[in-house]
Design a protein around this motif. Structure first.
Motif, PDB file in Angstrom:
ATOM      1  N   PRO A   1       5.871  -7.376   5.645  1.00  0.00           N
ATOM      2  CA  PRO A   1       6.731  -6.750   4.639  1.00  0.00           C
ATOM      3  C   PRO A   1       8.116  -7.363   4.518  1.00  0.00           C
ATOM      4  O   PRO A   1       8.585  -7.621   3.407  1.00  0.00           O
ATOM      5  N   TRP A   2       8.800  -7.600   5.653  1.00  0.00           N
ATOM      6  CA  TRP A   2      10.179  -8.091   5.562  1.00  0.00           C
ATOM      7  C   TRP A   2      10.227  -9.529   5.045  1.00  0.00           C
ATOM      8  O   TRP A   2      11.130  -9.886   4.288  1.00  0.00           O
TER       9      TRP A   2
ATOM     10  N   ARG B   1      15.931   7.002  -2.605  1.00  0.00           N
ATOM     11  CA  ARG B   1      14.849   6.076  -2.324  1.00  0.00           C
ATOM     12  C   ARG B   1      13.534   6.469  -2.988  1.00  0.00           C
ATOM     13  O   ARG B   1      12.560   5.728  -2.897  1.00  0.00           O
TER      14      ARG B   1
ATOM     15  N   LEU C   1      11.030   4.166  -1.073  1.00  0.00           N
ATOM     16  CA  LEU C   1      11.382   2.778  -0.768  1.00  0.00           C
ATOM     17  C   LEU C   1      12.241   2.722   0.487  1.00  0.00           C
ATOM     18  O   LEU C   1      13.253   3.412   0.583  1.00  0.00           O
TER      19      LEU C   1
ATOM     20  N   ASP D   1       6.351  -3.110  -4.983  1.00  0.00           N
ATOM     21  CA  ASP D   1       5.674  -4.399  -4.862  1.00  0.00           C
ATOM     22  C   ASP D   1       4.164  -4.197  -4.781  1.00  0.00           C
ATOM     23  O   ASP D   1       3.665  -3.325  -4.064  1.00  0.00           O
TER      24      ASP D   1
ATOM     25  N   THR E   1      17.137  -1.105  -7.468  1.00  0.00           N
ATOM     26  CA  THR E   1      17.905  -1.579  -6.323  1.00  0.00           C
ATOM     27  C   THR E   1      19.332  -1.062  -6.361  1.00  0.00           C
ATOM     28  O   THR E   1      19.863  -0.568  -5.360  1.00  0.00           O
TER      29      THR E   1
ATOM     30  N   ARG F   1       8.015  -0.530   2.547  1.00  0.00           N
ATOM     31  CA  ARG F   1       9.090  -1.289   3.185  1.00  0.00           C
ATOM     32  C   ARG F   1       9.514  -2.411   2.244  1.00  0.00           C
ATOM     33  O   ARG F   1       9.335  -3.596   2.512  1.00  0.00           O
ATOM     34  N   HIS F   2      10.069  -2.009   1.120  1.00  0.00           N
ATOM     35  CA  HIS F   2      10.491  -2.959   0.086  1.00  0.00           C
ATOM     36  C   HIS F   2      11.577  -2.314  -0.748  1.00  0.00           C
ATOM     37  O   HIS F   2      11.836  -1.109  -0.623  1.00  0.00           O
ATOM     38  N   PHE F   3      12.229  -3.120  -1.629  1.00  0.00           N
ATOM     39  CA  PHE F   3      13.284  -2.582  -2.473  1.00  0.00           C
ATOM     40  C   PHE F   3      12.773  -2.241  -3.871  1.00  0.00           C
ATOM     41  O   PHE F   3      13.539  -1.785  -4.717  1.00  0.00           O
TER      42      PHE F   3
ATOM     43  N   GLN G   1       2.425  -4.471  -1.211  1.00  0.00           N
ATOM     44  CA  GLN G   1       2.682  -3.340  -0.328  1.00  0.00           C
ATOM     45  C   GLN G   1       2.007  -2.071  -0.838  1.00  0.00           C
ATOM     46  O   GLN G   1       1.569  -1.231  -0.042  1.00  0.00           O
TER      47      GLN G   1
ATOM     48  N   GLY H   1      13.145  -0.465   1.833  1.00  0.00           N
ATOM     49  CA  GLY H   1      13.480  -1.871   2.020  1.00  0.00           C
ATOM     50  C   GLY H   1      14.945  -2.185   2.169  1.00  0.00           C
ATOM     51  O   GLY H   1      15.301  -3.230   2.703  1.00  0.00           O
TER      52      GLY H   1
ATOM     53  N   MET I   1       9.826  -9.321   1.336  1.00  0.00           N
ATOM     54  CA  MET I   1      11.022  -8.843   0.658  1.00  0.00           C
ATOM     55  C   MET I   1      12.038  -9.969   0.470  1.00  0.00           C
ATOM     56  O   MET I   1      12.636 -10.111  -0.600  1.00  0.00           O
TER      57      MET I   1
END
Length: 315
Positions: A269-270, A91, A14, A181, A82, A176-178, A184, A16, A273
């Motif tokens: 991606p952002w 991560r 991860l 997802d 998270t 590119r996420h927390f 993604q 993010g 998020m």
């Protein structure tokens, strides 16, 4: 982990959240406080409804208790990952844990979606069909609506998770996420993702748009009915409550539709998020205040639970 469809993958990475330790130390208490407040608020609502006979017998509060439990599960699907990333900088998420997180997140998100529609239908009956309300919203009907919501949500999540499990991935794919997802994960898959996207657009559209149309129709009738009433005591308060509910519904459905029902080519991606943070963190946090803790009956139940007898007027 063993090979899957020609690939050998043991974990996802991860990306993010902030990689800077100072930023993580700043974000950790914010996320932890939000998560604890969400748990406390929603569990308090569910407990008060379960303990208080006046609330437990009322259909609206019966549905509200299940909505609170859905909010707890929804936010708990992502919060531990998270918080672990922010606290320890780790991560990596194991493959099986990633699929499980994806399943839980989808299941409770869709469950909340269905319960919002059920609550809107309940309010429609209470306001627009008051003489039939008690007969229609019998205990058996309430359990049937809640049971159907749980069953459909679990089957919906199972479908998308099984389709996801059939896809091959490169070693240690980076998201590119927390959390894990779905969109993604599909973007990183090496195989043909057409069945997955087809399921999202077809079955997923029905699961989101169907309840949304029921919510819109029910509250449209409620507002129309209230508008025809004379300016008696309490009707403005009822209309205000519907407005607060609809504001949260708009936040939840707006971000969900923007995430899952747009063309795959517009993937960002952002932006995903940030939108996911809104409907997976902010909405469950605010729901106890919007739906119940501002409600006189809920405050009265809290007062009685504290052993102070009937709540004072205006409490």
């Amino acid at each position: 982990m063993g090979p899957r469809n020609g690939t050998s993958i043991s974990e996802f990475v991860l990306l993010g959240l902030a990689s800077c330790p100072a930023t993580r130390r700043l974000l950790f208490p914010l996320f932890l406080g939000t998560y604890l407040a969400t748990l406390l608020g929603n569990l308090l609502v569910a407990l008060l409804i379960r303990r208080d006979p006046r609330l437990h017998r009322a259909p609206m509060y019966f549905f509200l208790a299940h909505l609170s439990l859905a909010d707890v599960g929804f936010t708990s699907a992502t919060a531990p990952t998270t918080l672990g990333t922010l606290a320890f900088g780790s991560r990596a998420v194991p493959y099986a844990a990633c699929l499980a997180q994806n399943y839980i997140f989808i299941a409770f998100g869709v469950l909340e979606n269905f319960l919002l529609a059920v609550m809107a239908y309940d309010r429609y009956l209470a306001v627009c069909r008051p003489l039939r309300y008690t007969a229609v919203m019998s205990p058996g009907r309430r359990w049937g609506l809640v049971g159907a919501s749980w069953g459909l949500a679990l089957l919906h999540a199972l479908l998308h998770t099984l389709l996801l499990a059939c896809l091959p991935f490169a070693a240690r794919p980076r998201l590119r996420h927390f959390f894990c997802d779905l969109r993604q994960l599909l973007a990183l898959a090496s195989g043909d993702t057409w069945p997955n996207h087809a399921a999202i657009l077809a079955e997923g559209s029905l699961a989101v748009l169907g309840p949304l149309l029921l919510v819109a129709g029910s509250y449209g009738r409620v507002v129309a009915t209230l508008a025809r009433l004379p300016a008696a005591r309490g009707w403005r308060r009822a209309l205000s409550t519907c407005g607060a509910h609809l504001a949260t519904v708009a936040l939840f459905y707006g971000t969900v539709i923007g995430l899952f029902l747009r063309p795959a080519g517009s993937y960002a991606p952002w932006r995903d998020m940030v939108a996911t943070l809104l409907y997976s963190t902010v909405s469950p946090l605010l729901n106890p205040f919007i739906y119940s803790l501002r409600n006189q009956e809920m405050r009265g139940a809290l007062w009685r639970a504290l052993g102070r007898g009937p709540a004072p007027l205006g409490a």
